[in-house]
Every structure is written in structure tokens, then in C-alpha cells.
Write a protein that holds these residues in place. Structure first.
Motif, PDB file in Angstrom:
ATOM      1  N   GLY A 174       0.826  -1.217   0.000  1.00 51.89           N
ATOM      2  CA  GLY A 174       0.000   0.000   0.000  1.00 51.89           C
ATOM      3  C   GLY A 174       0.855   1.260   0.000  1.00 51.89           C
ATOM      4  O   GLY A 174       2.064   1.223   0.245  1.00 51.89           O
ATOM      5  N   ALA A 175       0.175   2.393  -0.283  1.00 51.28           N
ATOM      6  CA  ALA A 175       0.893   3.667  -0.433  1.00 51.28           C
ATOM      7  C   ALA A 175       1.597   4.087   0.856  1.00 51.28           C
ATOM      8  O   ALA A 175       2.681   4.676   0.810  1.00 51.28           O
ATOM      9  CB  ALA A 175      -0.080   4.746  -0.874  1.00 51.28           C
ATOM     10  N   THR A 176       0.992   3.756   1.993  1.00 53.45           N
ATOM     11  CA  THR A 176       1.605   4.181   3.257  1.00 53.45           C
ATOM     12  C   THR A 176       2.965   3.508   3.430  1.00 53.45           C
ATOM     13  O   THR A 176       3.967   4.154   3.751  1.00 53.45           O
ATOM     14  CB  THR A 176       0.680   3.831   4.443  1.00 53.45           C
ATOM     15  N   HIS A 200      -2.508  14.913   2.974  1.00 53.93           N
ATOM     16  CA  HIS A 200      -3.026  13.845   3.833  1.00 53.93           C
ATOM     17  C   HIS A 200      -2.140  13.763   5.079  1.00 53.93           C
ATOM     18  O   HIS A 200      -0.936  13.500   4.977  1.00 53.93           O
ATOM     19  CB  HIS A 200      -3.011  12.512   3.089  1.00 53.93           C
ATOM     20  N   MET A 203       0.096  10.768   5.502  1.00 52.30           N
ATOM     21  CA  MET A 203       1.297  10.712   4.670  1.00 52.30           C
ATOM     22  C   MET A 203       2.379  11.630   5.255  1.00 52.30           C
ATOM     23  O   MET A 203       3.560  11.299   5.285  1.00 52.30           O
ATOM     24  CB  MET A 203       0.971  11.135   3.222  1.00 52.30           C
ATOM     25  N   TYR A 238       6.632  15.914  -2.404  1.00 51.08           N
ATOM     26  CA  TYR A 238       5.500  14.974  -2.425  1.00 51.08           C
ATOM     27  C   TYR A 238       4.265  15.700  -2.962  1.00 51.08           C
ATOM     28  O   TYR A 238       3.889  16.765  -2.457  1.00 51.08           O
ATOM     29  CB  TYR A 238       5.230  14.473  -1.000  1.00 51.08           C
ATOM     30  N   PHE A 245      -5.050  15.850  -2.700  1.00 43.63           N
ATOM     31  CA  PHE A 245      -5.692  15.537  -1.435  1.00 43.63           C
ATOM     32  C   PHE A 245      -5.301  16.606  -0.429  1.00 43.63           C
ATOM     33  O   PHE A 245      -4.117  16.815  -0.195  1.00 43.63           O
ATOM     34  CB  PHE A 245      -5.295  14.170  -0.875  1.00 43.63           C
ATOM     35  N   ASP A 273       1.811  10.739  -5.707  1.00 43.32           N
ATOM     36  CA  ASP A 273       0.852   9.826  -5.068  1.00 43.32           C
ATOM     37  C   ASP A 273      -0.465   9.892  -5.855  1.00 43.32           C
ATOM     38  O   ASP A 273      -1.183  10.892  -5.789  1.00 43.32           O
ATOM     39  CB  ASP A 273       0.657  10.262  -3.600  1.00 43.32           C
ATOM     40  N   TYR A 275      -3.613   8.296  -5.752  1.00 39.33           N
ATOM     41  CA  TYR A 275      -4.350   7.389  -4.859  1.00 39.33           C
ATOM     42  C   TYR A 275      -5.761   7.046  -5.324  1.00 39.33           C
ATOM     43  O   TYR A 275      -6.284   5.993  -4.991  1.00 39.33           O
ATOM     44  CB  TYR A 275      -4.377   7.966  -3.439  1.00 39.33           C
ATOM     45  N   THR A 302      -1.990   2.570  -5.610  1.00 39.97           N
ATOM     46  CA  THR A 302      -2.581   1.710  -4.568  1.00 39.97           C
ATOM     47  C   THR A 302      -3.883   1.084  -5.067  1.00 39.97           C
ATOM     48  O   THR A 302      -4.561   1.665  -5.908  1.00 39.97           O
ATOM     49  CB  THR A 302      -2.868   2.522  -3.279  1.00 39.97           C
ATOM     50  N   SER A 304      -6.139   0.356  -2.732  1.00 38.97           N
ATOM     51  CA  SER A 304      -7.002   0.573  -1.568  1.00 38.97           C
ATOM     52  C   SER A 304      -8.336   1.195  -1.949  1.00 38.97           C
ATOM     53  O   SER A 304      -9.347   0.931  -1.303  1.00 38.97           O
ATOM     54  CB  SER A 304      -6.313   1.497  -0.558  1.00 38.97           C
ATOM     55  N   LYS A 305      -8.346   2.054  -2.956  1.00 41.04           N
ATOM     56  CA  LYS A 305      -9.598   2.740  -3.309  1.00 41.04           C
ATOM     57  C   LYS A 305     -10.345   1.987  -4.410  1.00 41.04           C
ATOM     58  O   LYS A 305     -11.559   1.901  -4.384  1.00 41.04           O
ATOM     59  CB  LYS A 305      -9.316   4.177  -3.772  1.00 41.04           C
ATOM     60  N   ARG A 312      -4.294  -4.335   1.199  1.00 43.69           N
ATOM     61  CA  ARG A 312      -2.900  -3.910   1.414  1.00 43.69           C
ATOM     62  C   ARG A 312      -1.999  -4.298   0.240  1.00 43.69           C
ATOM     63  O   ARG A 312      -0.970  -4.971   0.417  1.00 43.69           O
ATOM     64  CB  ARG A 312      -2.306  -4.452   2.728  1.00 43.69           C
TER      65      ARG A 312
HETATM   66  C1  PLP Z   1      -3.432  10.929  -0.330  1.00 46.43           C
HETATM   67  C2  PLP Z   1      -3.531   9.466  -0.053  1.00 46.43           C
HETATM   68  N1  PLP Z   1      -2.542   8.645  -0.434  1.00 46.43           N
HETATM   69  C3  PLP Z   1      -2.622   7.318  -0.253  1.00 46.43           C
HETATM   70  C4  PLP Z   1      -3.704   6.740   0.358  1.00 46.43           C
HETATM   71  C5  PLP Z   1      -3.838   5.233   0.436  1.00 46.43           C
HETATM   72  O1  PLP Z   1      -2.998   4.665   1.270  1.00 46.43           O
HETATM   73  P1  PLP Z   1      -2.854   3.061   1.348  1.00 46.43           P
HETATM   74  O2  PLP Z   1      -2.515   2.528  -0.016  1.00 46.43           O
HETATM   75  O3  PLP Z   1      -1.739   2.896   2.311  1.00 46.43           O
HETATM   76  O4  PLP Z   1      -4.154   2.502   1.836  1.00 46.43           O
HETATM   77  C6  PLP Z   1      -4.719   7.547   0.839  1.00 46.43           C
HETATM   78  C7  PLP Z   1      -5.845   6.957   1.568  1.00 46.43           C
HETATM   79  O5  PLP Z   1      -6.707   7.576   2.109  1.00 46.43           O
HETATM   80  C8  PLP Z   1      -4.656   8.932   0.589  1.00 46.43           C
HETATM   81  O6  PLP Z   1      -5.652   9.742   0.953  1.00 46.43           O
END
Ligand code: PLP
Length: 469
Positions: A174-176, A200, A203, A238, A245, A273, A275, A302, A304-305, A312
């Protein structure tokens, strides 16, 4: 003293129960250093257990260094084992945040989990499990499954026109996690980064937690204000250029060019990023910045969305000069992603199921966004206006003249509404006090309508009646 309460029908053996009780007595000081334990015969008799059971307990204490035993003399407690009591677990629990349910939950960044095709996914997962080659059960490499990397390359090409080689793609959790690793990756280049403000907060914290000092660059309705970039001492910037976001702007071509030029002149990396840009409701997803300079842009993606956060799985597209250090860092962080989800996802992409799911969800989220905008119009008249592009799973809205701070958010929670002020994601406080974030992707139309009406009532009760202009 030696009256040890034993649970005779319990799952833990009697010898372990005796060992644990004596160990706890030694640690909390009830049995003193140098004190002799009763003989195995004596304690066995007292506890109505066999002598072997007690002998086993004493052996455990002996093996772990709690007691010493010499032939002919009693088993004695070792010196220096007493530890002060830490706060009881019950006390700690009280300080943990409790899960709260809301009458209106406008949390940002939530895909609708109810729409996720669980059955399809379950079948792919089972198939992936059955077909997994044996060697993939071992340490199979920090890059991730080749089949998934190839499918992601193809998906990036058909969904965003991005031409990347699978060799440049590395699977992550995941992005985190990607940001954590990027922070480690660039740590030899410098200890300062530039970041959009607002951004965010998660982040920001990920990068700050790695010891970087983060320099905010302001954002307006179009995204990063490139005229405020100052590269002195920084090693990266970044950005979220496809859908800023939290404010939602798409970075225009002129600013993209300025950003790339700035990065080249100051010899720094751009961390892009991307996302949630798959969900754009007024046209195709915008092209990533990456295509303008693949040697300087680190592209972060990612699932995730587009799928679900608990999957993950994310990925990073890396300039070639960073590949070997990335491999080294990933191996020494958490080695790799599990192979089964990767294989299921590769198949999900290969059979175009992801394309169809995204298409369907774009329709669903687009309708929800429409309901949200309509309800806001009906409820607040002209007292508000939206920010940013018609994309993503949340909306940033401005109520000119109003003030939404963290206290407002807390009062909202007490009232049963979760809503996030932009202030929460702001580094320099006070610049976006009149803006709120409404996450709508996970809500049914009726939940959106009722939630906005509730928000209106809450604002009115708090003396925050928007002025119609
Ligand atoms: C700006 C940004 N980057 C990345 C993510 C996603 O993170 P991850 O892939 O760790 O779930 C989010 C999730 O809310 C986000 O808002």
C-alpha cells in the motif's frame, strides 16, 4: 504463600500453571531473592498434584534463570529479578480510543465495501492458492510476483496511457508503506522534503516519522502553487497532481512543467501519489506526471480505493537508479508481500474484472456525488461552493465566512456526525478554516441526504448557520 490456585480442567498444563504463578511471585517480589522454594514433595502434597508436575515447573524456572539449584540444597530464587508494576491492562484500555458509530459518517477515502465482488474474489483466491507453484511459498523476491507486475503495467497503459516496463514496478503493501520505504530510500540524499499544504496528514506523519523535516508548499484550487517552491536543501517533493488531497485540484500542464523543471534544477525527486484518480466523473483519468520525466518521478499507486483498503497491495514505479537500493530496503523491512493476494489480483486484472469493477463503481460514485451536490444545493442554497475536480471519493466544500476547526469536528462527533475540517490536514493552520471534507463514496444516496440534513441541523444548533450569498 504457596497456595496456588490451579484450574484443573483448563487448557494450560498444571506444571505450566505452577511455573507461571511462581514466576509472577518472584517478579513482583512476593518471593524474595535468595528465598528457598519448598521441596517438590512438599509443594506436590500441598497442591494435590504429582511430584513430577512440580519438578517440571521447577525445571522451567531453572531453564529460564529464575532459580538456582545445587545438589543437596533447596532450590533458591535468583537475585535482581524484581520489576516495578506497569499500569494494569484495564487502565490502558480506558485510554484507547473507542470505536464509535455515527448517525452520519462522512469519513474520507472510503470505497463502498458493500459493492466489492466478494464471491468472484474468493474464487480467484482459492484458485491462486491451489495453483501457487511451490517455489512461490519461499522467499520469492522483494519485487513482487512478475505476473502481477506485468498486469499492472498493462492496466496503467490501458487506463491512463502510461507506458511503463514491468521491470520498473515493485509491489508494496500500500501507499503508506511505499512512503515509508521512499523515505528510507532517499535518506542519503537529504533530510528535508517539500509537501503540499494541506496534504493527507497520515502521509505527512509517515515522512515526519522517518525524521524528515517537511516544508509546506501552499495549494489552491488547481493544486500545488509552484511559484512558492524553494528547493534549498530538499531531496524530494511529495504531490498528488491527479487529484490533490484534500482540496481536489488537477495540476494544470503549466504547473506540471514548472514542477519538473524545478526538480531538475534542484536535483530532487518528485513523489507522485496517485491514490484515487481512477474515479473521475467528467472525463477520462488524467495522465500521471510520471510520463513527463520517468527518471525523476517516483509514481505511487494503490489498490485501496479501487478495491478495498484491507487488501494492502500497492505499487511503486521507480527510476532505474533506485532499483537495487529499493530491493535491499524492502528485504530488510518486511521481505515481500504474501503471494496469494498478488496472484488473485493478477488474475483479476488479466480477465479485465478490475476494469469492469472500476467502470461500475465510477457510475455508482458519480451518482452519489450528484446526490451530494444536489442535497447541498437544496439544503444550503448558495452558501457553499465545491472545490476541485469532479473525482475521487470525497468532496471539499467551502462555506465562505464560516469556521471549521478541530473543536467543531469534536462537537460533530458528540452529535453523531463524522466530518473532517480541511484544517485537520493543514500544516500551516488557519488558511482553510472555511472548508469541510465530505466523504461520500461509501454512502447510499439516502445516507447522504439524511447526513447532510443532520449536518445542517448540527451547524444551526452550533450557531453556524451558513449565510446565503
Ligand atoms: C493521499 C492518499 N494517499 C494514499 C492513500 C492510500 O494509502 P494506502 O494505499 O496505504 O491505503 C490515501 C488513503 O486515504 C490517501 O488519501
Amino acid at each position: 504463600m504457596w497456595g496456588i490456585e490451579l484450574e484443573r480442567q483448563g487448557e494450560i498444563s498444571l506444571s505450566r500453571q505452577i511455573y507461571q504463578t511462581l514466576r509472577d511471585y518472584i517478579i513482583d517480589g512476593r518471593i524474595k531473592p535468595g528465598e528457598a522454594l519448598p521441596s517438590t514433595r512438599e509443594l506436590a502434597k500441598q497442591q494435590s498434584v504429582s511430584r513430577n508436575t512440580v519438578a517440571e515447573s521447577y525445571e522451567m524456572l531453572l531453564a529460564e534463570g529464575f532459580v538456582i539449584s545445587r545438589q543437596g540444597s533447596p532450590t533458591r530464587v535468583v537475585e535482581g529479578l524484581r520489576l516495578e508494576k506497569t499500569p494494569a491492562l484495564e487502565q490502558l484500555k480506558e485510554t484507547m480510543p473507542q470505536a464509535q458509530s455515527f448517525r452520519a459518517d462522512f469519513k474520507t477515502g472510503q470505497p463502498d465495501l458493500r459493492c466489492f465482488p466478494r464471491y468472484q474474489w474468493q474464487q480467484l483466491f482459492v484458485k491462486a492458492f491451489e495453483k501457487m507453484p511451490l517455489n512461490q511459498l519461499g522467499y520469492s523476491g522483494p519485487e513482487g510476483l512478475l505476473s502481477l507486475r506485468e498486469e499492472i503495467a498493462a492496466w496503467l497503459f490501458r487506463s491512463k496511457g502510461l507506458a511503463v516496463s514491468s521491470q520498473d514496478i515493485f509491489i508494496t503493501a500500500g501507499a503508506t508503506q511505499t512512503l515509508h520505504l521512499i523515505a528510507d530510500l532517499l535518506s542519503t540524499e537529504g533530510r528535508e522534503m517539500l509537501i503540499e499544504d494541506p496534504c493527507h496528514i497520515g502521509m505527512l506523519r509517515a515522512l515526519q516519522g522517518k525524521g524528515y523535516s517537511m516544508r509546506p508548499v501552499p495549494v489552491d484550487a488547481l493544486g500545488l502553487q509552484t511559484e512558492y517552491l524553494d528547493g534549498k536543501g530538499a531531496c524530494a517533493v511529495y504531490v498528488t497532481p491527479s487529484h490533490q488531497f484534500p482540496l481536489g485540484g488537477i495540476l494544470p500542464a503549466k504547473r506540471r512543467a514548472a514542477l519538473i523543471r524545478f526538480a531538475r534544477e534542484n536535483n530532487l525527486y518528485i513523489v507522485e501519489d496517485d491514490y484515487d484518480s481512477e474515479f473521475r466523473y467528467c472525463g477520462a483519468p488524467v495522465s500521471p506526471l510520471y510520463s513527463m520525466d520517468p527518471q525523476r518521478v517516483i509514481y505511487v499507486g494503490t489498490f485501496s480505493k479501487v478495491l478495498f483498503p484491507a487488501l494492502r497491495i500497492g505499487y511503486v514505479v521507480l527510476p532505474q537508479q533506485l532499483h537495487s537500493q529499493w530491493r535491499y530496503l524492502r528485504i530488510h523491512a518486511d521481505v515481500q508481500n504474501p503471494p496469494f493476494e498478488q496472484a488473485a489480483l493478477a488474475e483479476y486484472l488479466h480477465t479485465r474484472k478490475l476494469d469492469r469493477h472500476v467502470q461500475q463503481m465510477r457510475r455508482v460514485y458519480g451518482q452519489r456525488r450528484h446526490v451530494l451536490l444536489q442535497t447541498l444545493d437544496e439544503t444550503f442554497g448558495k452558501a457553499w461552493h465545491p472545490w476541485g475536480d469532479a473525482a475521487g471519493l470525497h468532496l471539499a466544500l467551502e462555506f465562505p465566512g464560516m469556521r471549521f476547526d478541530n473543536e467543531f469536528a469534536q462537537r460533530g462527533r458528540n452529535y453523531g456526525i463524522r466530518v473532517t475540517p480541511v484544517e485537520y490536514h493543514s500544516i500551516r493552520k488557519g488558511k482553510h478554516l472555511d472548508k469541510l471534507l465530505i466523504g461520500y463514496g461509501h454512502l447510499e444516496p439516502d445516507e447522504i441526504r439524511n447526513g447532510i440534513l443532520l449536518l445542517h441541523d448540527f451547524m444551526k444548533e452550533n450557531g453556524q448557520t451558513p449565510v446565503t450569498v
